[in-house]
Design a protein around this motif. Structure first.
Motif, mmCIF file in Angstrom:
data_model
loop_
_atom_site.group_PDB
_atom_site.id
_atom_site.type_symbol
_atom_site.label_atom_id
_atom_site.label_comp_id
_atom_site.label_asym_id
_atom_site.label_seq_id
_atom_site.Cartn_x
_atom_site.Cartn_y
_atom_site.Cartn_z
ATOM 1 N N MET A 291 0.810 -1.213 0.000
ATOM 2 C CA MET A 291 0.000 0.000 0.000
ATOM 3 C C MET A 291 0.845 1.265 0.000
ATOM 4 O O MET A 291 0.377 2.339 -0.386
ATOM 5 C CB MET A 291 -0.949 -0.010 1.203
ATOM 6 N N SER A 292 2.093 1.163 0.422
ATOM 7 C CA SER A 292 2.957 2.344 0.482
ATOM 8 C C SER A 292 3.529 2.716 -0.874
ATOM 9 O O SER A 292 4.142 3.773 -1.021
ATOM 10 C CB SER A 292 4.097 2.111 1.476
ATOM 11 N N ASN A 293 3.354 1.836 -1.870
ATOM 12 C CA ASN A 293 3.877 2.108 -3.213
ATOM 13 C C ASN A 293 2.849 2.909 -4.009
ATOM 14 O O ASN A 293 1.718 2.458 -4.184
ATOM 15 C CB ASN A 293 4.195 0.794 -3.935
ATOM 16 N N LEU A 319 -7.800 -9.406 -0.862
ATOM 17 C CA LEU A 319 -6.749 -8.417 -1.045
ATOM 18 C C LEU A 319 -6.193 -8.017 0.312
ATOM 19 O O LEU A 319 -6.936 -7.551 1.182
ATOM 20 C CB LEU A 319 -7.302 -7.195 -1.766
ATOM 21 N N VAL A 320 -4.902 -8.225 0.508
ATOM 22 C CA VAL A 320 -4.243 -7.886 1.772
ATOM 23 C C VAL A 320 -3.345 -6.687 1.520
ATOM 24 O O VAL A 320 -2.261 -6.807 0.947
ATOM 25 C CB VAL A 320 -3.422 -9.074 2.314
ATOM 26 N N PHE A 321 -3.813 -5.507 1.925
ATOM 27 C CA PHE A 321 -3.029 -4.284 1.739
ATOM 28 C C PHE A 321 -2.030 -4.180 2.886
ATOM 29 O O PHE A 321 -2.395 -3.883 4.025
ATOM 30 C CB PHE A 321 -3.956 -3.073 1.683
ATOM 31 N N ASN A 322 -0.761 -4.423 2.560
ATOM 32 C CA ASN A 322 0.312 -4.524 3.547
ATOM 33 C C ASN A 322 1.072 -3.193 3.669
ATOM 34 O O ASN A 322 0.914 -2.284 2.868
ATOM 35 C CB ASN A 322 1.260 -5.655 3.123
ATOM 36 N N GLN A 331 -2.703 9.115 5.856
ATOM 37 C CA GLN A 331 -2.887 8.222 4.711
ATOM 38 C C GLN A 331 -3.474 6.872 5.098
ATOM 39 O O GLN A 331 -3.903 6.119 4.234
ATOM 40 C CB GLN A 331 -1.536 7.982 4.012
ATOM 41 N N ARG A 332 -3.471 6.562 6.382
ATOM 42 C CA ARG A 332 -3.911 5.237 6.814
ATOM 43 C C ARG A 332 -5.424 5.082 6.681
ATOM 44 O O ARG A 332 -6.174 6.041 6.840
ATOM 45 C CB ARG A 332 -3.476 4.990 8.258
ATOM 46 N N PRO A 333 -5.874 3.867 6.362
ATOM 47 C CA PRO A 333 -7.307 3.636 6.172
ATOM 48 C C PRO A 333 -8.092 3.838 7.463
ATOM 49 O O PRO A 333 -7.595 3.553 8.558
ATOM 50 C CB PRO A 333 -7.375 2.182 5.696
ATOM 51 N N VAL A 334 -9.317 4.305 7.325
ATOM 52 C CA VAL A 334 -10.180 4.534 8.488
ATOM 53 C C VAL A 334 -10.723 3.200 8.994
ATOM 54 O O VAL A 334 -10.784 2.956 10.200
ATOM 55 C CB VAL A 334 -11.342 5.483 8.123
ATOM 56 N N ARG A 349 -11.203 -6.812 1.305
ATOM 57 C CA ARG A 349 -9.905 -6.145 1.421
ATOM 58 C C ARG A 349 -9.640 -5.863 2.893
ATOM 59 O O ARG A 349 -10.506 -5.383 3.616
ATOM 60 C CB ARG A 349 -9.888 -4.841 0.628
ATOM 61 N N ILE A 350 -8.413 -6.195 3.316
ATOM 62 C CA ILE A 350 -8.038 -5.991 4.710
ATOM 63 C C ILE A 350 -6.695 -5.283 4.754
ATOM 64 O O ILE A 350 -5.831 -5.508 3.894
ATOM 65 C CB ILE A 350 -7.996 -7.340 5.465
ATOM 66 N N PHE A 351 -6.508 -4.417 5.739
ATOM 67 C CA PHE A 351 -5.300 -3.602 5.853
ATOM 68 C C PHE A 351 -4.452 -4.124 7.017
ATOM 69 O O PHE A 351 -4.939 -4.238 8.151
ATOM 70 C CB PHE A 351 -5.673 -2.136 6.068
ATOM 71 N N VAL A 352 -3.175 -4.440 6.732
ATOM 72 C CA VAL A 352 -2.322 -5.040 7.754
ATOM 73 C C VAL A 352 -0.909 -4.460 7.679
ATOM 74 O O VAL A 352 -0.551 -3.762 6.727
ATOM 75 C CB VAL A 352 -2.233 -6.577 7.594
ATOM 76 N N SER A 353 -0.125 -4.820 8.676
ATOM 77 C CA SER A 353 1.319 -4.589 8.645
ATOM 78 C C SER A 353 1.997 -5.866 9.117
ATOM 79 O O SER A 353 1.891 -6.229 10.290
ATOM 80 C CB SER A 353 1.720 -3.419 9.550
ATOM 81 N N ALA A 354 2.656 -6.544 8.207
ATOM 82 C CA ALA A 354 3.383 -7.757 8.593
ATOM 83 C C ALA A 354 4.522 -7.408 9.543
ATOM 84 O O ALA A 354 4.935 -8.232 10.362
ATOM 85 C CB ALA A 354 3.923 -8.463 7.353
ATOM 86 N N HIS A 355 5.023 -6.179 9.450
ATOM 87 C CA HIS A 355 6.146 -5.744 10.275
ATOM 88 C C HIS A 355 5.743 -5.534 11.733
ATOM 89 O O HIS A 355 6.424 -5.999 12.655
ATOM 90 C CB HIS A 355 6.744 -4.460 9.698
ATOM 91 N N THR A 356 4.616 -4.856 11.954
ATOM 92 C CA THR A 356 4.185 -4.555 13.333
ATOM 93 C C THR A 356 3.148 -5.543 13.862
ATOM 94 O O THR A 356 2.915 -5.600 15.067
ATOM 95 C CB THR A 356 3.581 -3.146 13.407
#
Length: 387
Positions: A291-293, A319-322, A331-334, A349-356
């Protein structure tokens, strides 16, 4: 996207060339080609872009632009010139003669990276097959000794023609042997898949554009240690692990596959058929998106194109928006989850961070719901209910 370290000063320097033919996906910054070059071990010295209505038949860019690129490359002391577009064998040969140095294209660059990164026996075989298929069309430039052959009296075509035929036959034999070895590997994979099917395993494959964070997400979901790095094509070999879903009391099979890229060479799509079979045979695809691209919409379209080419575009997707951690707060999704239309189909569609780890619990819950919906059962399976 970027790399933690740049190539060493001793790395061969290259000049990048991109030709805008009016197509929608033209990368006017050549950023992706630069990342490919750095991943392959090159040092980018300069970038050149130009516009044309159509490629020049002989030199792709025309003689005037070729002179300009040659002067620039010589001025920088470049060891090679890399084109973002695919060159025909004749164009490549003509450009090398005109430039007086090696000229290669995006396809060979990707092949070189794959050759460096392949670790498994299957991966090495697939890369070798793709490389042989590519070289088989370019005998006129790869075998310099052919140009030194000359015909004698009464010999039509001369020894050079015989040598070309010999080289072609040798490559043809090598391609045949490599395909036979890959077929054996494919049969072994088919046996493994049938065993999973007999156990009633639910198969999920991670797909996505290269460097979208698939391997990081895979590691976070199954607590594995698959190789992951902030670079293109960090993972080439398919890795499969069991992932336990506590809400339904059973495990599913999760596979991490090779990342896709714009204009993926057809030789690689064909050669990696055995690896991509995991995506074709999946019950569900987790389409991971960076998602950051800023170009993520185009990357989604490129992945969909490859899925279509391998016959996996009808498989249900989530869709996994990473990488939401890489976005600014504004910019982050509500919402943590919503829906998105993808080529006429509505996908979760789901919004995630594999890092955190943000959103991963919600993703597991979504997978559990999908498992119940697809199989009609959420009861524990003693054979598959291992962490």
């Amino acid at each position: 996207m970027g790399f933690d370290t740049l190539p060493a000063e001793s790395a061969p320097g290259v000049v990048l060339v991109g030709v805008d033919l009016g197509l929608p996906h033209f990368d006017d910054t050549l950023d992706e080609l630069a990342q490919l070059a750095e991943t392959a071990g090159y040092r980018v010295l300069d970038r050149v872009t130009c516009k044309r209505r159509a490629p020049d038949a002989a030199l792709y860019v025309g003689s005037g632009k070729a002179d300009e690129i040659k002067a620039l490359a010589l001025g920088h002391g470049a060891a090679e010139i890399l084109f973002d577009q695919a060159l025909s064998p004749a164009q490549q040969r003509n450009l090398e003669r005109h430039m007086g140095m090696p000229v290669n294209d995006r396809i060979l660059l990707i092949l070189d990276i794959f050759a460096q990164r392949a670790r498994s026996h299957e991966g090495k075989l697939q890369v070798e097959l793709a490389r042989l298929q590519y070289l088989s069309t370019r005998l006129v430039r790869r075998w310099s000794h052919l140009e030194r052959q000359s015909g004698g009296i009464g010999m039509r075509g001369g020894p050079g023609e015989t040598q070309i035929e010999l080289d072609r036959r040798m490559i043809g034999d090598a391609i045949k042997r490599t395909r036979e070895r890959l077929d054996r590997v494919k049969r072994q994979r088919s046996t493994q898949r049938r065993q999973r099917e007999r156990r009633g395993a639910f198969n999920i494959s991670l797909v996505g554009y290269t460097n979208a964070g698939k391997s990081s997400l895979f590691n976070a979901l199954v607590k594995a240690r698959a190789y992951a790095a902030d670079q293109l094509f960090a993972t080439l070999d398919t890795t499969t692990r069991q992932m336990y879903l506590g809400e339904v009391g059973r495990s599913v099979s999760l596979s991490d596959t090779v990342g896709f890229i714009r204009d993926l060479p057809h030789t690689l799509v064909d050669a990696f058929a055995a690896t991509l079979q995991e995506a074709r045979d999946a019950d569900l695809l987790l389409h991971v998106v960076d998602m950051s691209n800023p170009a993520y919409h185009e990357q989604i379209d490129n992945v969909q194109q490859v899925l279509h080419e391998i016959g996996a575009d009808d498989i249900p997707q989530i869709l996994v928006f990473n990488k939401i951690d890489a976005l600014s707060p504004g910019q982050r999704p509500v919402q943590a989850m919503d829906h998105m239309e993808l080529h006429g189909k509505v996908c979760s569609r789901i919004f995630v961070s594999a890092h955190t780890g943000d959103g991963l619990d919600a993703l597991r819950s979504l997978l559990a719901q999908r498992l119940i919906a697809e199989t009609g059962s959420g009861k524990a399976d003693p054979e598959n209910a291992s962490v």
